[in-house]
Design an enzyme around this catalytic site. Structure first.
Site, mmCIF file in Angstrom:
data_model
loop_
_atom_site.group_PDB
_atom_site.id
_atom_site.type_symbol
_atom_site.label_atom_id
_atom_site.label_comp_id
_atom_site.label_asym_id
_atom_site.label_seq_id
_atom_site.Cartn_x
_atom_site.Cartn_y
_atom_site.Cartn_z
ATOM 1 C CE LYS A 178 -2.286 63.713 -45.788
ATOM 2 N NZ LYS A 178 -3.322 63.333 -44.610
ATOM 3 C CD GLU A 253 13.112 66.556 -40.449
ATOM 4 O OE1 GLU A 253 13.491 65.701 -39.460
ATOM 5 O OE2 GLU A 253 13.819 67.378 -40.890
ATOM 6 C CB CYS A 287 9.801 62.525 -34.108
ATOM 7 S SG CYS A 287 10.167 64.374 -34.002
ATOM 8 C CD GLU A 388 9.050 56.393 -34.379
ATOM 9 O OE1 GLU A 388 8.364 55.968 -35.519
ATOM 10 O OE2 GLU A 388 9.469 57.524 -34.192
HETATM 11 P P1 NAD Z 1 2.344 58.826 -40.901
HETATM 12 O O1 NAD Z 1 3.659 58.403 -41.757
HETATM 13 O O2 NAD Z 1 1.417 57.602 -40.678
HETATM 14 O O3 NAD Z 1 1.627 59.769 -41.716
HETATM 15 C C1 NAD Z 1 2.190 61.297 -41.784
HETATM 16 C C2 NAD Z 1 1.414 61.947 -42.743
HETATM 17 O O4 NAD Z 1 1.763 61.590 -44.030
HETATM 18 C C3 NAD Z 1 -0.253 61.924 -42.739
HETATM 19 O O5 NAD Z 1 -0.640 62.985 -43.243
HETATM 20 C C4 NAD Z 1 -0.446 60.958 -43.604
HETATM 21 O O6 NAD Z 1 -1.800 60.928 -43.908
HETATM 22 C C5 NAD Z 1 0.262 61.066 -44.842
HETATM 23 N N1 NAD Z 1 0.630 59.786 -45.614
HETATM 24 C C6 NAD Z 1 0.730 58.499 -45.418
HETATM 25 N N2 NAD Z 1 0.822 57.772 -46.299
HETATM 26 C C7 NAD Z 1 1.138 58.465 -47.338
HETATM 27 C C8 NAD Z 1 1.507 58.223 -48.643
HETATM 28 N N3 NAD Z 1 1.603 57.060 -49.110
HETATM 29 N N4 NAD Z 1 1.742 59.469 -49.699
HETATM 30 C C9 NAD Z 1 1.569 60.521 -49.145
HETATM 31 N N5 NAD Z 1 1.281 60.942 -47.696
HETATM 32 C C10 NAD Z 1 1.111 59.794 -46.921
HETATM 33 O O7 NAD Z 1 2.998 59.040 -39.600
HETATM 34 P P2 NAD Z 1 2.013 59.567 -38.162
HETATM 35 O O8 NAD Z 1 1.385 58.381 -37.695
HETATM 36 O O9 NAD Z 1 1.043 60.785 -38.536
HETATM 37 O O10 NAD Z 1 3.152 60.314 -37.404
HETATM 38 C C11 NAD Z 1 4.102 59.656 -36.439
HETATM 39 C C12 NAD Z 1 5.330 59.191 -37.360
HETATM 40 O O11 NAD Z 1 5.870 60.650 -37.682
HETATM 41 C C13 NAD Z 1 6.418 58.781 -36.392
HETATM 42 O O12 NAD Z 1 7.201 57.987 -37.092
HETATM 43 C C14 NAD Z 1 7.168 59.892 -35.960
HETATM 44 O O13 NAD Z 1 8.604 59.707 -35.384
HETATM 45 C C15 NAD Z 1 7.164 60.775 -37.033
HETATM 46 N N6 NAD Z 1 7.438 62.136 -36.565
HETATM 47 C C16 NAD Z 1 8.768 62.612 -36.986
HETATM 48 C C17 NAD Z 1 9.234 63.803 -36.712
HETATM 49 C C18 NAD Z 1 10.400 64.578 -37.070
HETATM 50 O O14 NAD Z 1 10.606 65.553 -37.105
HETATM 51 N N7 NAD Z 1 11.593 63.612 -37.367
HETATM 52 C C19 NAD Z 1 8.316 64.767 -36.039
HETATM 53 C C20 NAD Z 1 7.065 64.050 -35.664
HETATM 54 C C21 NAD Z 1 6.787 62.807 -36.056
#
Ligand code: NAD
Length: 499
Positions: A178, A253, A287, A388
């Protein structure tokens, strides 16, 4: 591939392209200028159920395909990605907003991962060890687990799917993927190329839609034992709670609040370059972005003034123009969140040194642009130094010495990346030991990982697992220990050893 006109896309389930069961759709638009990119199925639990059923069925054959053959598909995937690198990068600049050199890096990371994990097809090493009993042979082997739910963010729309799907696949698992709703076209292209590389029907499935619906349905599904999620801390907590009832294997992550330490003896030219790259590269939406700079007293003034000068030279614009330094942020909500932190920082008493505003001149009003922003006089406990922001904002904190610098760097809930600029080898080694983070850079910024080392963070950045390198295989496989007793008699471990 020509750059897309807006086109309608489908889910890929069990080897077929299909609409969402509900028939509903959502749009993907460019954060750079609002152009329509594509229309996608707005899927629901019903679509997830179908995809999981297809993946579950395909698993029974895929797990028996010799791992070197699975690896060969990954090698072909790497070759196809290489051929399509420029098209994918151009698309990424449009759908996600990254500048082209970074978009190319994003695709390259997936190419590297495909070659690395393709090679695992001929390794996937286990152990053989001597037995404590005579005429007995001991070994351990990695076994696949089943259907893996892959849930990804938008900021590395090709690289992150590769970190998860490729180790999962080479190990013999099947996948339901997804992608983020902000970058569905790139998720879709990623799967198309996997299909072209020879992935059999049902082994990889893509279901588009929101986290609350599609993501949550995957996490709740009884036939998905493994979930790999990259996203925000809040999503990680929610997914952990949802998966707990079924004791799922969950790999997280999550966020970061990474700091670059600059000590008095640092090479300042190098430090400025490293900070600008780490704070404003990918418009701060990594991130691993450096959203804090910790400067020792003697270099603080010089460093901040040079940083401001460098930040003000950065050219904002659409990512696909070669002279753009900083592209847009991902959407309106992100723009508002980033700007709200400028207000928070000012209210907290930090000094806004540059930026702090939405950029709307020269046609930038069609997209979501924010000026590279630097705060000075920041106290380590302020919200702008703790939370963040995920945008082009960094906070400079003054410290007395290396000990205080490490304490401040560690004084956050996250623990992803860290960095120190110093010429003192003793201080560098102390930092390597004492910085509480999954990654430490010496004399380089906080961003830029290589695929053959573990990637991930400590504390609230994750839950103890790692992507990439050999560590990734530990998440996508389970160990089986095998004992072959060829003595022809009953030998009891721990009991018959004294004979
Ligand atoms: P997000 O948490 O909003 O979404 C990430 C994914 O999770 C999306 O596909 C979203 O649709 C899905 N999602 C959201 N709610 C969910 C639920 N309840 N159940 C299952 N899936 C769900 O994050 P974002 O805005 O897309 O990305 C930014 C975040 O990601 C930042 O916090 C960033 O630090 C983090 N990030 C971390 C890494 C790492 O490797 N540590 C790398 C890249 C981004």
């Amino acid at each position: 591939m020509a750059i897309l006109g807006a086109k309608t896309f489908q889910n890929y389930i069990g080897g077929e392209w299909v609409d969402a069961a509900s028939g509903e759709t959502f749009e993907s638009t460019s954060p750079a200028n609002g152009d329509a990119i594509g229309t996608f199925p707005k899927s629901s639990r019903e679509d997830v159920d179908r995809a999981v059923a297809a993946a579950k069925e395909a698993y029974e054959d895929w797990r028996l395909v010799p791992a070197p053959r699975r690896g060969e598909i990954l090698f072909r995937f790497a070759q196809l990605l290489t051929e399509q690198k420029e098209d994918l990068s151009q698309l990424m600049a449009r759908e996600m907003g990254k500048v082209l050199p970074e978009a190319r890096g994003d695709v390259q990371e997936a190419i590297d991962m495909a070659y690395y994990m393709g090679g695992e097809g001929r390794r996937l090493f286990g152990q053989t060890t001597p037995s404590e009993l005579p005429d007995k042979f001991n070994m351990s082997v990695r076994q696949p687990i089943g259907v893996v739910g892959v849930i990804t963010p938008w900021n590395f729309p090709i690289a992150i799917p590769s970190w998860k799907t490729l180790p999962a696949l080479v190990s013999g698992n099947t996948v339901v993927f997804k992608p983020a709703t902000d970058t569905p076209t790139l998720g879709e292209r990623y799967v198309e190329i996997l299909i072209e590389a020879g992935i059999p029907a049902g082994v990889v499935n893509i279901v588009h839609g929101g986290g609350g619906e599609v993501g949550n349905a995957l996490v709740e599904h009884p036939d998905v034992p493994v979930i790999s999620l990259t996203g925000s801390r809040e999503t990680g907590v929610e997914v952990t709670k949802t998966g707990a009832d079924r004791l799922k294997h969950i790999h997280l992550e999550l966020g970061g609040k990474n700091a670059i330490i600059v000590l008095d003896d640092a090479d300042l030219d190098l430090a400025v370059e490293g900070i600008v790259w780490s704070a404003f590269g990918t418009t701060g939406q990594r991130c691993t972005a450096a959203s804090r700079v910790i400067a020792q007293e003697r270099v603080y003034d010089e460093l901040t003034s040079r940083l401001v000068g460098a930040a003000e030279q950065l050219r904002l614009g659409v990512g696909w123009e070669e002279d753009t330094d900083v592209g847009p942020v991902i959407n309106q909500a992100a723009l508002e969140k980033i700007h709200s932190y400028t207000t928070i920082g000012q209210d907290e008493g930090a000094t806004l040194l540059t930026g702090g505003e939405v950029a709307s001149d020269n046609g930038l009003d069609k997209g979501f642009y924010y000026r590279p922003t630097i705060f000075g006089d920041v106290d380590a406990e302020m919200r702008i130094a703790q939370e963040e922001i995920f945008g082009p904002t960094t906070a400079v904190i003054k410290v007395r010495d290396a000990d205080e610098a490490i304490e401040v760097s560690n004084g956050i809930k996250y623990g992803l990346s860290s960095s120190i600029f110093t010429r003192d080898v003793n201080k560098a080694f102390r930092a390597m030991r004492d910085l509480k983070a999954g990654i430490t850079y010496i004399n380089a910024g906080t961003i830029g990982a290589e695929v053959h080392l573990p990637f991930g963070g400590v504390k609230d950045t994750g839950n103890g697992h790692r992507e990439a390198g050999q560590a990734a295989l530990d998440f996508f496989t389970e160990w089986k220990s095998i004992y072959v007793d060829y003595s022809g008699r009953l030998q009891r471990a721990q009991i018959d050893t004294a004979d």
